[in-house]
Design a protein around this motif. Structure first.
Motif, short mmCIF file in Angstrom:
data_model
loop_
_atom_site.label_atom_id
_atom_site.label_comp_id
_atom_site.label_asym_id
_atom_site.label_seq_id
_atom_site.Cartn_x
_atom_site.Cartn_y
_atom_site.Cartn_z
N VAL A 223 0.84 -1.21 0.00
CA VAL A 223 0.00 0.00 0.00
C VAL A 223 0.88 1.27 0.00
CG1 VAL A 223 -1.66 1.28 1.43
CG2 VAL A 223 -2.03 -1.14 0.95
N SER A 224 2.06 1.17 0.63
CA SER A 224 2.92 2.36 0.68
C SER A 224 3.53 2.68 -0.69
CB SER A 224 4.04 2.17 1.72
OG SER A 224 5.01 1.29 1.20
N LEU A 225 3.43 1.73 -1.63
CA LEU A 225 3.96 2.00 -2.98
C LEU A 225 2.99 2.85 -3.80
CD1 LEU A 225 5.29 -1.58 -3.87
CD2 LEU A 225 6.65 0.43 -3.28
N VAL A 226 1.74 2.95 -3.31
CA VAL A 226 0.70 3.67 -4.06
C VAL A 226 0.68 5.12 -3.63
CG1 VAL A 226 -1.78 3.81 -4.48
CG2 VAL A 226 -0.68 1.58 -4.29
N GLY B 100 5.81 -9.75 -8.50
CA GLY B 100 4.83 -9.86 -9.58
C GLY B 100 3.49 -9.22 -9.29
N LEU B 101 2.49 -9.68 -10.03
CA LEU B 101 1.22 -8.96 -10.09
C LEU B 101 0.35 -9.17 -8.85
CD1 LEU B 101 0.33 -9.60 -13.83
CD2 LEU B 101 1.37 -7.57 -12.79
N LEU B 102 -0.18 -8.04 -8.40
CA LEU B 102 -1.08 -8.05 -7.24
C LEU B 102 -2.13 -6.97 -7.50
CD1 LEU B 102 -1.36 -9.28 -4.33
CD2 LEU B 102 -0.16 -7.27 -3.52
N LEU B 103 -3.39 -7.34 -7.28
CA LEU B 103 -4.45 -6.32 -7.41
C LEU B 103 -4.66 -5.65 -6.06
CD1 LEU B 103 -7.12 -8.25 -9.52
CD2 LEU B 103 -5.74 -6.31 -10.28
N PRO C 167 8.90 -3.36 -11.84
CA PRO C 167 8.69 -3.64 -10.42
C PRO C 167 8.51 -2.35 -9.63
CG PRO C 167 10.49 -4.97 -11.28
CD PRO C 167 10.10 -4.02 -12.38
N GLY C 168 7.51 -2.36 -8.75
CA GLY C 168 7.21 -1.18 -7.93
C GLY C 168 6.21 -0.24 -8.59
#
Ligand code: URA
Length: 253
Positions: free
Chosen positions: A88-91, A110-113, A228-229
């Motif tokens: 969440v801190s990456l958003v 990898g991918l995470l919604l 990534p990120g």
């Protein structure tokens, strides 16, 4: 948009649809003043004043769904008692609170919604939706084809058989670059369920430790163009397609 009152009340999170029907017949719902008791009644949350137990229903907040390419060493949660970096801190720059749909291990990438759309999250997590997720894994040791066939058919984990899955070897790159530069083999595995450490535990069962794990696809979503990120917002069309996704539930049983 005109919708049945019980649906509007349920979507607002006040009560289940069945409970909302009871509230209507009990005379607890008013539309633009008068009490409405008929179950087929429709209203429009944008234009009508709908009150439940005297409280005005407000417009639901904007729904946001993000596709993140999680780097290794980031935890798939909103907060962490150990103060590790969270997905969440990456958003940044999105004011709505979003939550991860399922998880990837700390050491996986990898991918995470991430979403604030409860309907979408429930649909993605439901076993019956059978949404496929594809992973690339780098293994310690080389599995034989018999062992891989066993995994594909399903093995018992925690007393329950895993759903059938697909596994294929990935072509090794001969020189620099991934996959395969270390000589360790890479495989692709596609699952329609997401149990605790499932991929790692499945390969461990046939004597091969997973040394790298990356989720490269969720249904039709890929990591194409997503470093990534980084993350991107899903389009309304992509969200609709996911919400209507119905895989082969026989495979998920
Ligand atoms: N399976 C695992 O074992 N780990 C992940 O992160 C995802 C799937």
């Amino acid at each position: 948009m005109q919708e049945r009152l019980q649906k509007i009340i349920a979507t607002a999170g006040i009560a289940s649809r069945r409970k909302a029907e009871e509230m209507i017949t009990q005379g607890r719902v008013m539309v633009n003043g008068p009490v409405v008791r008929e179950l087929g009644s429709k209203a429009d949350l944008e234009n009508d004043h709908i009150k439940v137990d005297g409280k005005l229903l407000s417009q639901p907040g904007r729904r946001v769904t993000l596709l993140l390419n999680k780097p290794i060493g980031v935890i798939s949660s909103v907060s962490d008692p150990q103060k590790r970096q969270t997905v969440v801190s990456l958003v940044r720059g999105i004011k709505e609170r979003v939550y991860p749909v399922g998880r990837l291990d700390y050491q996986s990438s990898g991918l995470l919604l991430l979403t604030n759309d409860g309907d979408l999250a429930n649909h993605m997590m439901a076993r019956a939706s059978a949404v496929p997720r594809t992973y690339h894994v780098k293994l310690e040791g080389s599995p034989d084809s018999k062992a891989l066939a066993k995994l594909e058919q399903g093995i018992v984990l925690d007393g329950q058989r895993t759903a059938p899955c697909q596994i294929r070897a990935l072509v090794q790159a001969s020189r620099r670059g991934n996959p395969g530069s270390s000589g360790k083999p890479w495989y692709e595995i596609t699952l329609v369920e997401g149990r605790y450490h499932q991929v790692r535990r499945m390969f461990e069962r046939i004597g091969c430790a997973v040394v790298k794990l990356k989720r490269v696809r969720i249904a039709f979503l890929t990591d194409h163009g997503l470093a990534p990120g980084r993350y991107r917002q899903l389009t309304p069309d992509e969200v609709t397609r996911l919400k209507h996704w119905k895989g082969n539930s026989a495979a998920a049983k």
